[in-house]
Design an enzyme around this catalytic site. Structure first.
Site, short mmCIF file in Angstrom:
data_model
loop_
_atom_site.label_atom_id
_atom_site.label_comp_id
_atom_site.label_asym_id
_atom_site.label_seq_id
_atom_site.Cartn_x
_atom_site.Cartn_y
_atom_site.Cartn_z
N LYS A 153 83.52 113.24 31.42
CA LYS A 153 82.41 114.07 30.96
C LYS A 153 81.39 113.29 30.13
O LYS A 153 81.66 112.18 29.69
CB LYS A 153 82.93 115.26 30.15
CG LYS A 153 84.08 116.00 30.77
CD LYS A 153 83.76 116.64 32.12
CE LYS A 153 85.01 117.34 32.62
NZ LYS A 153 84.86 117.96 33.93
C1 PLP Z 1 86.01 119.12 33.93
C2 PLP Z 1 85.69 120.54 34.12
C3 PLP Z 1 86.42 121.58 33.48
C4 PLP Z 1 87.61 121.37 32.58
O1 PLP Z 1 88.26 120.19 32.76
P1 PLP Z 1 89.45 119.62 31.86
O2 PLP Z 1 89.78 118.38 32.62
O3 PLP Z 1 90.55 120.64 31.86
O4 PLP Z 1 88.95 119.34 30.47
C5 PLP Z 1 86.00 122.87 33.68
N1 PLP Z 1 84.94 123.16 34.45
C6 PLP Z 1 84.22 122.20 35.08
C7 PLP Z 1 83.03 122.59 35.90
C8 PLP Z 1 84.58 120.86 34.94
O5 PLP Z 1 83.86 119.92 35.57
#
Ligand code: PLP
Length: 178
Positions: A153
């Site tokens: 992210k």
């Molecule tokens: C990455 C992501 C999440 C949550 O991801 P985690 O790996 O559990 O932190 C939720 N929604 C979207 C659209 C994502 O790209």
């Protein structure tokens, strides 16, 4: 919570114009906690966009509710407001717009449709740290905003997530769920 964690929660919430931040282990648990805090479960339907990371839909499954997919708007890659409205049934309780690939969902129209049908809105801001809509931080205009700090992210702690809300009662429920 450690003092460092609380300081981060406060700073992240403030930088997105929200009153409360509740840090969690990842951005899937934050979505699950958001649904649970809003009392969504078996027998309820939650609308999610057909194009997203699978966590958006899995969170709905984790609380025992039914996933209802609605189409995206090819111009934004995010939930199409008209497809969202067409997917509403008497069992619909909430919608989870996703600001996918840092392209914003049309919050104005989605929030207006949700208000009209008395639906809860959880914004999945996993890609949108620091994003603004009409000068205001993402995740702060809906009932609950959900962010991820997973490795891929924009802002990463390896793993992690946070829920934002302006509602003190919801903040307490989120914290208890955590
Ligand atoms: C990455 C992501 C999440 C949550 O991801 P985690 O790996 O559990 O932190 C939720 N929604 C979207 C659209 C994502 O790209």
């Amino acid at each position: 919570n450690s003092a460092e964690e609380q300081a981060f929660e406060n700073a992240f919430a403030a930088s997105h114009d929200a009153d409360y931040g509740i840090f969690m282990v990842n951005g899937t648990v934050t979505l699950e906690a958001a649904l649970a805090a809003l009392d969504i479960g078996a027998g309820d339907e939650v609308i999610v966009p057909g194009l997203t990371w699978l966590a958006t839909a899995y969170a709905v499954k984790y609380v025992g509710a039914k996933i209802v997919f609605a189409d995206i708007d090819p111009a934004t890659f995010a939930l199409h407001p008209e497809a969202f409205e067409a997917a509403i049934t008497p069992r619909t309780k909430a919608v989870i717009p996703v600001h996918l690939y840092r392209s914003m969902a049309d919050l104005e129209r989605i929030l207006a449709i949700a208000r009209k049908h008395q639906l809860r809105v959880i914004e999945d801001c996993a890609h949108m740290h620091g994003g603004k809509w009409d000068g205001r931080g993402v995740g702060s205009r809906s009932d609950i905003g959900s962010f991820s700090f997973q490795q891929s992210k924009v802002l990463s702690g390896g793993e992690g997530g946070i829920c934002l809300t302006n509602d003190q009662g919801l903040a307490e429920r989120l914290y208890r769920f955590k």
